[in-house]
Write a protein that holds these residues in place. Structure first.
Motif, PDB file in Angstrom:
ATOM      1  N   THR A   1       0.836  -1.194   0.000  1.00  0.00           N
ATOM      2  CA  THR A   1       0.000   0.000   0.000  1.00  0.00           C
ATOM      3  C   THR A   1       0.875   1.250   0.000  1.00  0.00           C
ATOM      4  O   THR A   1       2.014   1.215   0.501  1.00  0.00           O
ATOM      5  N   GLU A   2       0.347   2.311  -0.555  1.00  0.00           N
ATOM      6  CA  GLU A   2       1.010   3.615  -0.486  1.00  0.00           C
ATOM      7  C   GLU A   2       0.294   4.551   0.473  1.00  0.00           C
ATOM      8  O   GLU A   2       0.655   5.716   0.594  1.00  0.00           O
ATOM      9  N   ASP A   3      -0.736   4.044   1.134  1.00  0.00           N
ATOM     10  CA  ASP A   3      -1.513   4.831   2.084  1.00  0.00           C
ATOM     11  C   ASP A   3      -0.710   5.008   3.372  1.00  0.00           C
ATOM     12  O   ASP A   3      -0.511   4.054   4.123  1.00  0.00           O
TER      13      ASP A   3
ATOM     14  N   LEU B   1      -7.634  -5.108   0.034  1.00  0.00           N
ATOM     15  CA  LEU B   1      -6.378  -5.466   0.685  1.00  0.00           C
ATOM     16  C   LEU B   1      -6.215  -6.972   0.806  1.00  0.00           C
ATOM     17  O   LEU B   1      -5.104  -7.493   0.745  1.00  0.00           O
TER      18      LEU B   1
ATOM     19  N   VAL C   1     -10.532   0.540   1.775  1.00  0.00           N
ATOM     20  CA  VAL C   1      -9.687   0.819   0.623  1.00  0.00           C
ATOM     21  C   VAL C   1     -10.469   0.466  -0.635  1.00  0.00           C
ATOM     22  O   VAL C   1     -11.073  -0.597  -0.718  1.00  0.00           O
TER      23      VAL C   1
ATOM     24  N   ARG D   1      -4.797  -7.748  -2.498  1.00  0.00           N
ATOM     25  CA  ARG D   1      -3.518  -7.097  -2.764  1.00  0.00           C
ATOM     26  C   ARG D   1      -2.431  -7.588  -1.816  1.00  0.00           C
ATOM     27  O   ARG D   1      -1.266  -7.756  -2.206  1.00  0.00           O
TER      28      ARG D   1
END
Length: 605
Positions: free
Chosen positions: A185-187, A364, A415, A367
């Motif tokens: 994740t880039e969060d 998620l 997400v 991912r």
């Protein structure tokens, strides 16, 4: 064109950027005040929990609240979240180092003795030379590295810095954790909340001065490299670069294998689980781990494994041994029981949140499927061995990187896929935006904050609730060192248990006997007739060696709080020894007593 009068003043923008520093500074100020006003001279059965000044708890609450409102705002620079996590580590892992004048944990003192042995002997030794302690010479990586560091720094012993090791070993985990979470994740909200939960839930106490603390950091480091550099997309970008990363993880795996017995096995099952994912079908990391592990087991570690293998085979499938209670393994007293339940509830809550995150965050779940596999992989180790009734704690520890990620996902908004985000943006869905703003201060904010705050506060009793056992005051250290300064080679030291500083000092030249490790029938004999029974047990020591009886504050605490002998029984043993003409008092202070068995013939010293 924008009218400048419509823009907010410049100072307000700077203030908005800088406001997260206010709670952070307040929290650290409260922590500093609490540390200066906390008295640890008399710890009760609640350990550090009841000794801490109330300002500590206020500071921890302010820190957690400030972190939550900082991390959930996507406009805040990630540096603020990092600063809060570092503040958490200071409050969690540095408090004991600042408060206590001596290092914690009998096991840490034991490891200091092993390093001293390496420096004294000048090399590794066998079981014929050092008995059961030879197992540490068969996994010498950590100890050899610390011996080299001790010489490099020019200090007398590793006790000079091992009190700060929990903070150091926790910092070693930060970079690999960030690399793992950024793989999926880039969060920034999710990344830093997962890091926070990882440190909060890591109460198991394996971060002290020990081989497993470094081996675990290397384990997480290997996983970070594999997850980022050994997936299908990374392999397609170039084989030469892949070879470099193979060398990197090989070096880390070698360091793990020569330092700790359990961690290579945990790493192998995690890498095997990754191979079940189509994204990580590269078998090189797994094969490298297994080959190096087997090579070490069949050579340097073979003496230990040859003797231990029958018991290890018999323990396979004995799941009940992981939750075994009974003599010496049952928390006794209100404080010990409360600490045990705080730890259980903390771990259970994080695992429950992780399950909610897996079910709730469908994107998620797909991912970060490899991370979910890594979190589940250690579970079969329950059936492999009890590991001295510690396997349950080790499994929780190795599950934690993945569990913390999905637990954090349960506390944050759902997400969405990139396609869903693009569709919402194209539709210009202002109603959704207004609804999100309306909910900013609603249940979606306060319930996760309450969960985060509860877990952060629960860490303190889970982690330091047994400090009455783990802390040895300077008087106790001085008493034990007085013993070993005067004990001739070949002497025998008898104690109730091994929970005292320097319990393994000079183990290559002095024998040790802890009578609470004996069969319960012999312990009962000691309780019925302490002086006579102990004198008979110690009678085989011949001049110039001596036989000593040592009873200290740490032994008393460990015996009482773990359901061995209570205070009345231990007082009976000490009183009987003190009144016996066969023993002579050598030294005593507020932390313990030291007696020597009188020897027949010749003048008694």
């Amino acid at each position: 064109m924008t009218d400048l009068s419509d823009l907010p003043p410049a100072w307000s923008g700077r203030r908005a950027v800088a406001w997260p520093g206010v709670p952070l500074l307040v929290a650290l100020a409260l922590w500093a005040y609490a540390v200066r006003h906390t008295d640890v001279s008399r710890l009760d059965d609640y350990g550090l929990v009841s000794a801490l000044h109330p300002a500590f708890w206020a500071g921890l609450a302010v820190l957690t609240t400030g972190f939550w409102f900082t991390v959930r705002d996507a406009r805040r620079p990630g540096a603020w979240s990092a600063a809060y996590v570092l503040g958490l580590l200071v409050m969690e892992r540095a408090t004991q180092a600042v408060l206590y004048p001596t290092p914690l944990y009998a096991w840490a003192w034991k490891h200091e003795a092993i390093i001293d042995h390496l420096l004294t002997a000048g090399g590794l030794q066998t079981a014929d030379q050092v008995g059961d302690m030879a197992v540490y010479d068969q996994w010498p990586g950590f100890f050899a590295a610390q011996a080299a560091l001790q010489r490099l720094l020019g200090v007398d012993s590793t006790a000079m810095f091992m009190a700060w090791w929990p903070l150091v070993s926790s910092l070693m985990l930060l970079l690999p954790l960030l690399l793992i979470y950024r793989t999926f994740t880039e969060d920034r909200r999710l990344i830093w909340t997962a890091v926070w939960l990882f440190y909060v839930a890591n109460w198991v106490g394996q971060d002290y001065f020990s081989p497993q603390s470094v081996a675990y950091a290397l384990h997480v480091g290997v996983l970070a490299v594999v997850l980022r550099r050994f997936g299908r997309s990374a392999v397609r970008r170039g084989r030469p670069r892949q070879a470099v990363w193979t060398v990197v993880i090989t070096v880390m795996i070698v360091a793990i294998v020569i330092s700790h017995q359990l961690t290579p096995g945990m790493l192998a099952v995690c890498l095997l689980a990754l191979c079940l994912s189509r994204r990580y079908r590269d078998w090189v990391p797994l094969v490298t781990t297994v080959v190096i592990f087997l090579a070490w087991c069949l050579t340097a570690a073979l003496p230990f494994l040859s003797a231990a293998m029958p018991d290890m085979i018999r323990s396979i499938g004995d799941v009940g041994a992981n939750v075994e209670t009974g003599y010496g393994a049952t928390p006794t007293g209100t404080g010990a029981i409360a600490t045990s339940w705080a730890a259980r509830l903390l771990s259970g809550s994080v695992l429950l949140l992780a399950a909610v995150g897996v079910l709730r965050q469908r994107v998620l779940r797909h991912r970060a499927w490899p991370l979910l596999l890594v979190a589940a992989a250690p579970l079969p180790m329950f059936a492999a061995s009890s590991y001295g009734s510690e396997m349950i704690f080790r499994v929780l520890l190795f599950m934690l990187p993945g569990a913390a990620f999905f637990a954090a996902a349960a506390l944050l908004p759902k997400v969405r896929t990139l396609a869903a985000d693009a569709a919402a943006q194209e539709a210009g869905n202002r109603q959704a935006t207004d609804t999100a703003k309306a909910r900013r201060w609603g249940i979606g904010t306060w319930v996760p904050l309450a969960a985060l705050l509860g877990g952060t506060l629960a860490f303190v009793p889970a982690y330091s609730g047994k400090d009455r056992i783990n802390y040895f005051p300077p008087q106790e250290v001085a008493l034990v060192r007085q013993l070993f300064d005067q004990a001739p080679e070949g002497s025998l030291v008898v104690a109730a248990n091994r929970n005292y500083p320097d319990a393994y000092a000079d183990y290559w030249s002095i024998d040790h006997y802890w009578f609470l490790d004996d069969a319960r029938s012999h312990v009962d004999r000691i309780v019925r007739d302490p002086a006579a029974t102990l004198a008979d047990d110690m009678a085989g020591v011949e001049r110039p060696a001596r036989a000593y009886f040592l009873l200290t504050q740490g032994q008393l605490a460990n015996s009482e709080m773990n359901g061995q002998l209570d205070k009345a029984q231990l007082d009976r043993i000490r009183t009987s020894v003190a009144a016996s003409p066969r023993f002579r008092l050598v030294a005593e202070n507020g932390a313990g007593w030291l007696y020597v068995l009188k020897q027949s013939g010749g003048a008694e010293r």
